[in-house]
Design a protein around this motif. Structure first.
Motif, short mmCIF file in Angstrom:
data_model
loop_
_atom_site.label_atom_id
_atom_site.label_comp_id
_atom_site.label_asym_id
_atom_site.label_seq_id
_atom_site.Cartn_x
_atom_site.Cartn_y
_atom_site.Cartn_z
N VAL A 479 -2.68 92.27 -123.80
CA VAL A 479 -3.88 92.52 -124.60
C VAL A 479 -4.97 93.17 -123.75
O VAL A 479 -5.29 92.70 -122.66
CB VAL A 479 -4.41 91.21 -125.22
N ILE A 480 -5.51 94.27 -124.25
CA ILE A 480 -6.66 94.94 -123.62
C ILE A 480 -7.94 94.53 -124.34
O ILE A 480 -8.91 94.12 -123.73
CB ILE A 480 -6.50 96.47 -123.67
N GLU A 481 -7.92 94.66 -125.63
CA GLU A 481 -9.10 94.35 -126.44
C GLU A 481 -8.68 93.63 -127.72
O GLU A 481 -7.68 94.00 -128.34
CB GLU A 481 -9.84 95.63 -126.85
N THR A 482 -9.42 92.61 -128.09
CA THR A 482 -9.23 91.96 -129.38
C THR A 482 -10.27 92.49 -130.34
O THR A 482 -11.47 92.35 -130.08
CB THR A 482 -9.35 90.43 -129.26
N LEU A 483 -9.81 93.09 -131.41
CA LEU A 483 -10.74 93.78 -132.31
C LEU A 483 -11.22 92.81 -133.39
O LEU A 483 -10.62 92.68 -134.45
CB LEU A 483 -10.05 94.98 -132.95
N THR A 484 -12.32 92.13 -133.10
CA THR A 484 -12.88 91.21 -134.08
C THR A 484 -13.93 91.86 -134.96
O THR A 484 -14.30 91.34 -135.98
CB THR A 484 -13.51 89.99 -133.39
#
Length: 621
Positions: A479-484
């Motif tokens: 995971v690089i970024e969690t798009l919340t």
């Protein structure tokens, strides 16, 4: 026993969730041995209040039919739960067993028979639902159990309650479809399995499902769209359209699949937080709509994936199967979708050893699979289903059938469909925990399975991941970024047959799952640039930064630096350049630190000057 139908004349049955009185449901009290009166069971105890028992629910199915059966089970579980019953997947806990069945293959029905036998031995009240009792109501195994037909699932509460009282109930015939807004208990709370029609228009010589589910019956576009709106509001992140043949949708009510797909897509959140997956589609009914379907599959809120069964690579075998298409037409479907939809992934089915299949017929099937190297091929041996025309045909010897199945499986398992994905940055949608209990499962836009190690709190979200390694059946990611929180900017591509731009359509293309080991021309726009990410709210620290005073120069520099790094990764991937070192958000080099120190020193100097001026202007005593 004779089939027992509704006794309310002209009522068409009870409204969803409404319990009919006992005299409105046909029941057959089980005969008791008067010579040996049995002890009162807790289930026959009048003090045992209906709705307080535990129901064990078991679903049998194969391939895409499993989704249809699973949807029916979820609706039945939802109604039972709404009346107070507890739902369990542990047979030991069940006061009653509800078994939902599929009639596609012998192993599925054999497993059902075994479970029914166990239930009878354990003295469990049994209710059997689904295709098997609907298509083969006179099976010996169904003697002494209650049964619910495929269009009577909205009556399951009544059937369960009467069965718990010791009655045998049969509800099989109905002319109207069950409502879509019935209560539902989803096996996966993030996934809605949405049936768009029941039955089909085909007449395959080997298929028993047509006997059970009958002729095509489609839900209206409006009712399906309303259901989509409801489940999105409930927090669903994937909507799976389910059907015996998705491509045939609407032909009985004057509409077609593209009309439905465009209406549904128009309701999907423009940030791509909820994805649509189109179900199994036979070739004959999508040939005339290939361009329209391709346009929908390109949409950023739709998985670029389709299950198109071919069953055989031989036209003569397809004719014997009465499949109503040729191998050439199947090729047209695959070639067109692959050409028009970047990153398109197609799954198919093969039946080995159909009656009359020669060595040459089988060789043609092997060659077809070798040519296309599809990432998913469901291979099964031919099983004669009672009452079907194929059951009366001359069979291929079982040893040959098994050998052909093994050979084709060996050919298929030699493929490496995900080679070339390593190192790519992809957007995935995370919806479940893997069977190993360690990884979470996400899917790319091309529906490639990605396994990641991450906290369960990100279930139901979308994330940017870097593919670290590839396997035969899935790939592994980091995971690089969690798009919340995602804001989107739409480009003006029209993917609607009415020439109306869809909510999150644009001009960028996807290569999420390209089978060729070429550099991907897409990046953190989320594979194919389907959505331009304007803002990443990806961590607690980032969220805090966004909420602080925007004029703070240090915070401004941090945000500026992060955006610069993100753009650099996008540009590198777009030009096919692999980074020499892994990119990590928030990495600081010497120049960055020097700039930060300079800003900090400047800030101190400004404060010192202000304080100096303040002291100079103070009135002297």
């Amino acid at each position: 026993m004779e089939d027992i139908e509704d006794l309310l004349v002209g009522s068409g049955g009870a409204p969803p969730g409404f319990r009919l009185p006992l005299n409105a449901v046909g029941v057959n009290p089980r005969k008791k041995n008067k010579a040996k009166p049995s002890k009162i069971s807790p289930l026959n105890d009048p003090l045992k209040i209906p709705g307080t028992q535990t129901i064990y629910v078991k679903t049998f199915g194969f391939s895409d039919t499993l989704t249809t059966c699973q949807s029916d089970s979820e609706y039945m579980a939802g109604q039972l739960s709404s009346f107070g019953y507890a739902i369990s997947d542990n047979p030991e806990e069940g006061d009653l067993w509800l078994i939902n069945t599929c009639t596609v293959k012998n192993p599925s029905q054999s497993a059902m028979n075994t479970l029914i036998t166990k239930g009878k031995s354990a003295k469990k009240p049994l209710v059997v639902a689904g295709c098997v009792p609907q298509g083969s109501r006179d099976l010996k195994e169904l003697e002494g159990v209650s049964i619910v037909g495929v269009q009577q699932i909205d009556r399951v509460v009544e059937v369960v309650e009467e069965t718990l009282k010791g009655h045998e109930v049969r509800l099989l015939n109905r002319k109207t479809l069950p409502a879509l807004d019935l209560p539902k208990v989803r096996k996966n709370k993030f996934v809605e399995i949405l049936p768009i029609n029941v039955g089909c228009l085909g007449a395959c010589t080997y298929c028993k499902t047509k006997h059970a589910r009958g002729h095509l019956g489609s839900y209206t576009v409006d009712s399906l769209v309303e259901r989509v709106k409801t489940v999105i509001a409930d927090g669903v992140k994937e909507i799976w359209l389910s059907s015996e043949d998705t491509g045939a949708y609407g032909r009985d009510i004057g509409v077609n699949l593209p009309i439905l797909l465009n209406a549904i897509v128009a309701e999907l959140p423009p940030d791509g937080s909820t994805m649509l997956r189109i179900g199994m589609t036979n070739p004959p009914f999508i040939l005339e709509h290939l361009k329209e379907i391709a346009a929908v599959l390109r949409h950023p809120c739709v998985y670029s994936f389709l299950h198109v069964p071919v069953q055989s690579g031989s036209d003569s075998v397809l004719t014997a199967m009465n499949r109503e298409y040729t191998v050439s037409e199947f090729r047209t479907v695959v070639d067109t979708l692959t050409e028009l939809v970047p990153g398109m992934q197609i799954a198919t089915d093969i039946i080995c050893g159909f009656p009359g299949e020669t060595d040459e017929d089988f060789a043609q099937t092997v060659n077809l699979i070798k040519e296309y190297k599809l990432p998913q091929v469901h291979i099964s041996q031919f099983y004669p289903r009672p009452g079907t025309p194929a059951a009366r045909m001359k069979k291929v010897p079982s040893t040959i059938v098994k050998n052909r199945s093994r050979e084709l499986t060996s050919v298929f398992e030699a493929f490496t469909p995900y080679n070339g994905m390593e190192g790519r940055v992809e957007r995935i949608w995370i919806t479940e925990i893997a069977t190993d209990g360690i990884h979470l499962v996400g899917h790319t836009k091309g529906y490639v399975q990605v396994l990641i190690i991450a906290p369960e709190s990100i279930l139901g979200t979308s994330a940017m991941v870097k593919i670290t390694s590839v396997g035969r059946w899935s790939v592994f990611g980091e995971v690089i970024e969690t798009l919340t929180l995602v804001n989107v900017k739409m480009a003006p591509e029209n993917v609607n047959t009415q020439e109306k731009p869809l909510p999150c359509s644009n001009r960028y293309e996807s290569c999420a799952c390209s089978k060729e080991p070429e550099p991907c021309s897409c990046g953190p726009d989320f594979c194919g640039g389907q959505i331009r990410l304007e803002e990443y709210a990806v961590s607690k620290n980032d969220s805090l930064m966004e909420n602080r005073v925007g004029k703070n120069p240090i915070h401004w520099l941090i945000r500026k630096r992060r955006n610069h790094e993100l753009e650099k990764v996008e540009n590198d991937i777009d030009s096919g350049i692999k980074n020499k070192q892994d990119w990590t958000p928030g990495g600081w080099g010497i120049v960055d630190r020097a700039l930060l120190v300079g800003i900090f020193v400047s800030f101190l100097m400004i404060v010192a000057v202000i304080m100096h001026l303040e002291f100079r202007t103070l009135p002297s005593k």
